[in-house]
Design an enzyme around this catalytic site. Structure first.
Site, PDB file in Angstrom:
ATOM      1  CG  ASP A 187      -1.866   1.180   1.215  1.00  0.00           C
ATOM      2  OD1 ASP A 187      -1.521   2.237   0.641  1.00  0.00           O
ATOM      3  OD2 ASP A 187      -2.965   1.047   1.766  1.00  0.00           O
ATOM      4  CG  HIS A 188       1.323   4.111  -3.259  1.00  0.00           C
ATOM      5  ND1 HIS A 188       0.210   3.604  -3.849  1.00  0.00           N
ATOM      6  CD2 HIS A 188       1.182   5.446  -3.279  1.00  0.00           C
ATOM      7  CE1 HIS A 188      -0.574   4.605  -4.218  1.00  0.00           C
ATOM      8  NE2 HIS A 188      -0.002   5.735  -3.885  1.00  0.00           N
ATOM      9  CG  HIS A 250      -4.528   4.255  -0.429  1.00  0.00           C
ATOM     10  ND1 HIS A 250      -3.490   3.372  -0.532  1.00  0.00           N
ATOM     11  CD2 HIS A 250      -4.918   4.514  -1.698  1.00  0.00           C
ATOM     12  CE1 HIS A 250      -3.261   3.105  -1.817  1.00  0.00           C
ATOM     13  NE2 HIS A 250      -4.122   3.789  -2.536  1.00  0.00           N
TER      14      HIS A 250
END
Ligand code: NAP
Length: 499
Positions: A187-188, A250
């Protein structure tokens, strides 16, 4: 003699070089690989963290040779390269790249790939930059061709499923081949400096933690606002919508990091255990409460940053989609620390400004000695984009004579200024290097992903059962007026920087 405090902290030392490793990108010609992964790897090479002993493979169905792939990557990198020092490293980096034509749904080419990768004497990372329908194929073929070994790590991108059942199916398919410790669900957002800094702020400073609870925090806001529309992802997005695309992953991850109990250590599982407890403590939103606690919207034509843009349905080329491009909701965490503290979450496309931030809004002072002058409660604002940084809003006296006049002022900590104007690494740089190092702290464990879906699914079900369509909002606004009402009817406001 006293030592005078230095104005700046000492320069950040460069990350040490990594041992030789292989990184194999399935989908090496795709958007994610070209726009994010390869630029991230390139910068790590230019900074000396990746050495010439690394091998980086791009794999896809397109028939290209190494030279053709390198030229394609060169063109992609030249778009993101900003300094001459990096340009010097380009040829060295391109020399690490190889390309192999492989269709993930067929066995052709795999024995050759396995032969080339050779013994399990270095870390081998397989990055699945392909659609989730191919994840099972990759796992099966890696196993069949002897590439699921102790040195193997696999990285998977969102979306991990579209509900709890499909997420479990993907996790099962990967789990049949790999141990959980070999699977890195990326999950960047978790690789962003400010997000990592949240952990440092909370647990490396004595200042905040005593205040970090319902006794002192009035509410929390998390906003992830985009100005873009569908871009090239129309068919994916129309099947997903904002709740699945942004909130399930996110935004809930950010909420977990704000709300979790102090973990016993920085060990990946110690942190993930605490995040999981938060997800499991989220109060369910169901068919009865969804109408009060959630707002979904869909953009109509408008203007974003001065440019006229079409509405969602025109962009999509359909008239019947009820997909939400905006969500605002009020979440609550049913535990001792957070009882009664609302977490207002919102995200959307074609909003007024591109901004992602977390706002911790503290309670007002219990009694004001300043007469009629209004006092603004303290706020801690963690900005993830566009300019990462942390701001603490405090009330100060306005300097000079003229009585004790008060003003709310920002105590700003811009990373770029404080840390010497160094280039700001993209989140993927940190995350990719963490995979190679085997550090899973910033990656999601299977049970977290499934717990997040378990909270999201009833909201979706409530929307699908309702006759209401998403509320329209004008592109370039801050979403439907109902999203403002959601927070204002409780006497609060969205943080002004973001709306
Ligand atoms: P994309 O641009 O469509 O690229 C897909 C890649 O997969 C291409 O290289 C394609 O090349 C390859 N591919 C497709 N079918 C294949 C097959 N049967 N065998 C081998 N290779 C195959 O997609 P993307 O935007 O890069 O996204 C990849 C994944 O990351 C998706 O799951 C997406 O949801 C996720 N993701 C993307 C982004 C982003 O910013 N793009 C962000 C977050 C998550 P060929 O067609 O030549 O085979």
């Amino acid at each position: 003699m006293f030592d005078l405090p230095t104005a700046r902290p000492p320069p950040v030392s460069p990350a040490p070089p990594l041992d030789a490793f292989d990184l194999i990108i399935f989908g090496g010609t795709g958007d994610l690989a070209q726009r994010k992964l390869l630029p991230a790897l390139f910068h790590r090479y230019a900074d000396g963290q990746i050495t010439d002993a690394a091998r980086i493979y791009g794999l896809a169905r397109d028939s290209l040779d190494d030279g053709g792939y390198r030229e394609r990557v060169r063109a992609a990198l030249q778009k993101t390269m900003h300094d001459a020092r990096a340009a010097e490293a380009l040829d060295g980096f391109l020399a690490l790249l190889r390309y192999r034509t492989i269709d993930l749904t067929s066995d052709a080419g795999w024995p050759e790939l396995a032969g080339e990768l050779g013994a399990c004497d270095r870390v081998q990372v397989f990055y699945l930059a392909v659609g989730p329908d191919l994840f099972g194929h990759v796992g099966d073929r890696l196993q069949r061709h002897g590439l699921a070994r102790p040195c193997t790590r696999v990285v998977v991108e969102k979306p991990i499923g579209r509900d709890a059942v499909s997420a479990a199916a993907i996790n099962d398919a990967l789990g049949r081949v790999f141990a959980e410790s070999q699977i890195f669900r990326i999950d960047h957002y978790l690789g962003k400096e400010t997000v990592q800094n949240l952990t440092a702020l909370r647990f490396a400073n004595a200042l905040f933690e005593p205040l970090w609870n319902a006794g002192h925090i009035d509410h929390v806001q998390i906003t992830v606002a985009e100005t873009v529309g569908l871009e090239r992802r129309a068919s994916y997005y129309d099947r997903a919508g904002a709740l699945r695309d942004m909130v399930q992953n996110h935004i809930l991850q950010l909420l977990c990091l704000v709300a979790m109990e102090p973990p016993a250590s920085l060990d990946a599982d110690a942190i993930r255990d605490e995040k999981l407890k938060v997800l499991r403590a989220l109060k369910p939103i169901d068919a009865h409460s969804a109408a009060q606690l959630t707002v979904r919207g869909q953009y109509r034509a408008g203007a974003v940053e001065g440019q006229a843009v079409p509405g969602y349905l025109d962009e999509l080329g359909r008239t019947d989609s009820r997909t939400e491009t905006f969500v605002a909701l009020k979440a609550e965490i049913a535990n001792w620390r957070w009882a009664g503290v609302p977490f207002y979450l919102r995200t959307g496309k074609r909003l007024a400004q591109r901004v992602s931030e977390i706002v911790i809004s503290f309670r007002p002072v219990p009694h004001s000695i300043f007469g009629e002058q209004p006092l603004s409660p303290n706020k801690l604002v963690l900005r993830l984009q566009p300019d990462e940084g942390v701001t603490l809003w405090i009330t100060n006296k306005v300097p000079g004579p003229g009585g004790l006049r008060l003003r709310n002022v920002p105590l700003d900590m811009s990373f770029a200024e404080t840390f010497g104007g160094a280039r700001h690494p993209d989140a993927y740089e940190r995350l990719l290097m963490d995979v190679v190092r085997g550090n899973a702290m910033l990656f999601m464990r299977r049970d977290e992903v499934e717990a997040a879906w378990a909270w999201i699914d009833p909201i979706r079900a409530a929307w699908e059962a309702s006759d209401d369509a998403p509320k329209p909002y004008t592109a370039g606004s801050w979403g439907p007026s109902a999203a403002v009402a959601l927070i204002e009817r409780e006497g609060r406001h969205w943080h002004e920087d973001a709306g």
